[in-house]
Motif scaffolding. Structure first.
Motif: not given
Length: 214
Positions: A84-88
């Motif tokens: 989730a930190e890097s994002g989709l």
């Protein structure tokens, strides 16, 4: 005091904090404690990653609507998943089927151009075995029409084709007798299966429990 008593007294003398050996021992104990605390802390650390809300089919785009966030302990395996930190990531699709509630691995995603299989809809009249669900494999047999208004001997066209989706279909009278089966077909196999459909071949599938493909 005799020389022997003097020697014994020196041996029993309490070591000083300035004794290098004592300082080295204390440092070793402290480093060991810090190492254990760090190991326990890293093992207990959770990472928020993405999981499939429902099953994600091959070719389906990854969006906030078809994933959920999940906190899990991954350890060294964290680098293999979308966090989730890097994002989709944008503009990627599933190149492998991702089952419901399964974590989304990086290797299951790619550009549209990376797709080596595409879904093709097959209408099946016979009842499929209960094991023939999305993610399993079937052998696709076809029998082409012949000159006697019948069909030629069935031939194996797609061995070990992966099922992408199973949907109950309906006949012209509205009864749910047939099944629409989405199977993944490679580009090299595409002309044969599309040609069979264009020639109104009779198509049948057989569940392939071994999952082997040619």
């Amino acid at each position: 005091m005799s020389p022997e008593n003097a020697v014994t007294g020196q041996r029993l003398k309490r070591p000083s904090w300035k004794d290098p050996r004592l300082l080295v021992g204390v440092l070793l104990v402290l480093s060991s404690v810090v190492g254990v605390i760090s190991l326990v802390g890293s093992a207990d650390r959770t990472t928020e990653v993405y999981a499939a809300r429902d099953s994600i089919s091959v070719g389906e785009k990854l969006t906030p609507e078809n994933v959920v966030r999940a906190k899990v302990r991954l350890g060294d395996s964290e680098r293999h998943y979308i966090t989730a930190e890097s994002g989709l990531p944008e503009g990627v699709v599933a190149v492998q089927r991702i089952g419901k509630d399964q974590l989304v691995p990086k290797e299951s995603l790619g550009e549209v151009d990376a797709l080596d299989r595409k879904p093709v809809a097959l209408t099946i009249e016979e009842t499929l075995p209960a094991q023939a669900v999305a993610g399993t494999r079937v052998d696709v047999w076809v029998a082409l029409p012949d000159a006697r208004n019948g069909f030629s001997e069935p031939k194996l066209l797609l061995p070990g084709a992966e099922i992408a989706q199973v949907t109950a279909g309906s006949t012209a009278l509205g009864s749910s007798r047939n099944t629409v089966l989405m199977v993944l077909v490679t580009d090299s196999q595409m002309p044969a299966i599309l040609g069979a459909q264009a020639n109104e071949a009779k198509i049948a599938v057989v569940w392939n429990p071994g999952g082997g493909a040619s």
